[in-house]
Design a protein around this motif. Structure first.
Motif, PDB file in Angstrom:
ATOM      1  N   VAL A 182       0.904   4.984   6.337  1.00 39.17           N
ATOM      2  CA  VAL A 182       0.121   3.974   5.921  1.00 39.17           C
ATOM      3  C   VAL A 182      -0.573   3.170   7.077  1.00 39.17           C
ATOM      4  CG1 VAL A 182      -0.022   2.025   4.538  1.00 39.17           C
ATOM      5  CG2 VAL A 182       0.744   4.163   3.678  1.00 39.17           C
ATOM      6  N   HIS A 207       0.749  -1.203   0.132  1.00 38.92           N
ATOM      7  CA  HIS A 207      -0.124   0.024  -0.058  1.00 38.92           C
ATOM      8  C   HIS A 207       0.940   1.206  -0.111  1.00 38.92           C
ATOM      9  CE1 HIS A 207      -3.426   2.504   2.359  1.00 38.92           C
ATOM     10  NE2 HIS A 207      -3.067   3.029   1.128  1.00 38.92           N
ATOM     11  N   ALA A 208       1.798   1.145   0.768  1.00 45.03           N
ATOM     12  CA  ALA A 208       2.831   2.445   0.855  1.00 45.03           C
ATOM     13  C   ALA A 208       3.557   2.703  -0.374  1.00 45.03           C
ATOM     14  CB  ALA A 208       3.706   2.187   2.115  1.00 45.03           C
ATOM     15  N   VAL A 210      -4.119   8.160   2.480  1.00 45.36           N
ATOM     16  CA  VAL A 210      -2.873   8.524   2.963  1.00 45.36           C
ATOM     17  C   VAL A 210      -2.172   9.629   2.449  1.00 45.36           C
ATOM     18  CG1 VAL A 210      -1.306   7.144   1.568  1.00 45.36           C
ATOM     19  CG2 VAL A 210      -0.588   7.603   3.830  1.00 45.36           C
TER      20      VAL A 210
END
Length: 510
Positions: free
Chosen positions: A360, A300-301, A345
């Motif tokens: 995140v 995700h990051a 984010v």
């Protein structure tokens, strides 16, 4: 969503199936065979936070993760004071929760511990009021254009077709989504792959099931089959839960891939399949463990960083399908009991990758805990990290194993689905990546380009996790190619055409 450890004692991810003990479910009254559903204490975790806690339990005790279920008692699993101290220290860091020394004694199971760590039941599943097919099963599918889900089951052994037909009727009466699942009915077919090897495919309306329906379907069909093979009807221990409240629409729109174009909700969808090797998988697992994160959070990051570099930032929102089965009754249900979270984010300030990962992690955990977390609208980009499954249910000489499900992706412009593979001992063995894309919105070229850049950015982050986002990947990458542009070969890993699941045997890990 699973927490990955550097030296895992067992499987790193939730086991999608729990092996039934031989002889279980026998009746003591000579009447109907008592079919014990998976909710009798052996069902896997039903929420992302429960999955994380389950992994923490396994890590602290040193047992395979597949042996830890939602209602497994830490101390009965072999937990002792030293292991409890390790667990609490790790949980405080990973979950960011203020847990006192009595927390584990008061909440000794993953389900109860997750609640003690702040998890709240989902107020609604969904969203559901969007156009047909929107995000109910927001990833990988047969893409039949009709919004159908296919839940395949691999049946190995001597098959009693009559018992199977009766068992399908039993589970159909029990679960509304399966009412038309008899052999020969529309959407249900049985294919012989080899002697003693069959594939049962159940095609269902996508808005009636979710990915997490596969486990209770396999378990209950096996139990009903075992009863019918013995000449008795099954008797279920508990009723199916009432339908969960459904959200009518999402709250936030996911970020659209730069260069993409608007497309109708029923746009034609294609997919690409790629492989990330065991070495990359192992490195990702180590980074996740070192940062108190999950593999999903690491990816995700990286995805947020990539979208920012491509001009979409600094506020990045990703759609993330997750289960919302916080009770034992919901964990055993076949139905739409999932949420598609809108995980947002802020990537501003050119943070180091590890600093972005901390942002995140905080955002993801907050959404996992909140019963009223923002849900994603149709469109944009979706991300999911799934687990392979390697165990089967035993039923009167037949083994029932869930094969990869085929759920339509019609709402997201681009959906990235990562499925982890593991060795029998639980070590990372590679990740299968599927990029599902709308032809009119993104196209094959752009999907391949973005997926390749994601892999390259992850490699750079693993090499220098403390580097600022602007310095990852050794400089600027080419912009994302829009839909309909020329051919492009993804840099790494090697791209290969996706198989056509409905037209060939479904591979099963084992």
């Amino acid at each position: 969503m699973s927490l990955s450890g550097q030296k895992p004692p067992g499987r790193l991810v939730p086991s999608a199936l729990t092996t039934l003990p031989r002889g279980a479910g026998g009746s003591g009254d000579g009447g109907a065979e008592r079919a014990v559903p998976p909710a009798s204490g052996a069902e896997p975790p039903g929420t992302p936070l429960q999955e994380i806690v389950r992994d923490l339990f396994a890590e602290a005790i040193g047992v395979p993760r597949r042996t830890v279920h939602a209602d497994s008692d830490f101390f009965r699993l072999g937990g002792h004071p030293a292991a409890a101290a390790r667990l609490l220290a790790r949980a405080r860091r990973v979950l960011g929760a203020g847990l006192d020394d009595r927390a584990l004694h008061e909440a000794p199971t993953p389900a109860r511990f997750a609640a003690a760590a702040g998890e709240r039941p989902a107020a609604a599943t969904g969203p559901a009021g969007a156009p047909a097919g929107a995000f109910d099963g927001a990833f990988d599918g047969a893409f039949d254009g009709e919004g159908s889900a296919v839940l395949p089951l691999r049946l190995r052994g001597a098959l009693n077709a009559g018992a199977l037909q009766e068992a399908l009727g039993d589970v159909g009466h029990r679960h509304g989504a399966l009412r038309n699942s008899r052999l020969g009915s529309a959407g249900t077919r049985l294919r012989a792959l080899a002697a003693g090897d069959h594939l049962l495919e159940l095609t269902l309306p996508a808005d009636l099931v979710d990915l997490w329906s596969h486990t209770p379907l396999a378990a209950e069909l096996a139990l009903a089959y075992r009863a019918r093979a013995a000449g008795r009807p099954p008797r279920w221990e508990s009723p199916v839960p009432e339908a969960a409240p459904r959200a009518r629409a999402g709250d936030l729109a996911p970020t659209v891939p730069p260069g993409s174009r608007p497309a109708p909700a029923d746009a034609r969808v294609g997919r690409l399949a790629l492989d990330w090797d065991a070495g990359l998988h192992q490195r990702l697992a180590r980074l996740a463990a070192a940062q108190g994160a999950t593999l999903f959070m690491v990816v995700h990051a990286a995805l947020a960083a990539l979208l920012t570099r491509l001009g979409a930032g600094p506020a990045i929102t990703v759609a993330a399908p997750v289960p919302a089965r916080d009770s034992a009754a919901l964990r055993r249900a076949v139905g739409p009991y999932g949420r598609v979270l809108a995980l947002s984010v802020d990537t501003s300030g050119d943070p180091a990758f590890t600093a972005l990962l901390r942002r995140v992690r905080a955002a993801d955990l907050a959404a996992y805990r909140a019963g009223t977390a923002a849900l994603a609208r149709p469109g944009g980009i979706a991300l999911s990290v799934l687990a392979d499954s390697g165990e089967a249910y035993e039923a009167a000489g037949l083994t029932v194993r869930a094969a990869p499900p085929l759920l339509p992706l019609r709402a997201a412009a681009l959906g990235l689905i990562l499925t982890e593979r593991h060795t029998p001992a639980g070590a990372p063995a590679g990740i299968a990546v599927t990029a599902a894309y709308q032809y009119n919105a993104v196209g094959e070229t752009a999907a391949a380009h973005l997926t390749g850049q994601l892999a390259a950015l992850l490699e750079a982050a693993l090499d220098t996790p403390a580097a600022a986002l602007s310095r990852l990947n050794g400089g600027a990458r080419p912009p994302l190619a829009p839909a309909g542009t020329g051919k492009h070969t993804a840099p790494s890993p090697t791209r290969r055409p996706a198989p056509a699941p409905a037209a060939m045997p479904v591979p099963v890990a084992g």
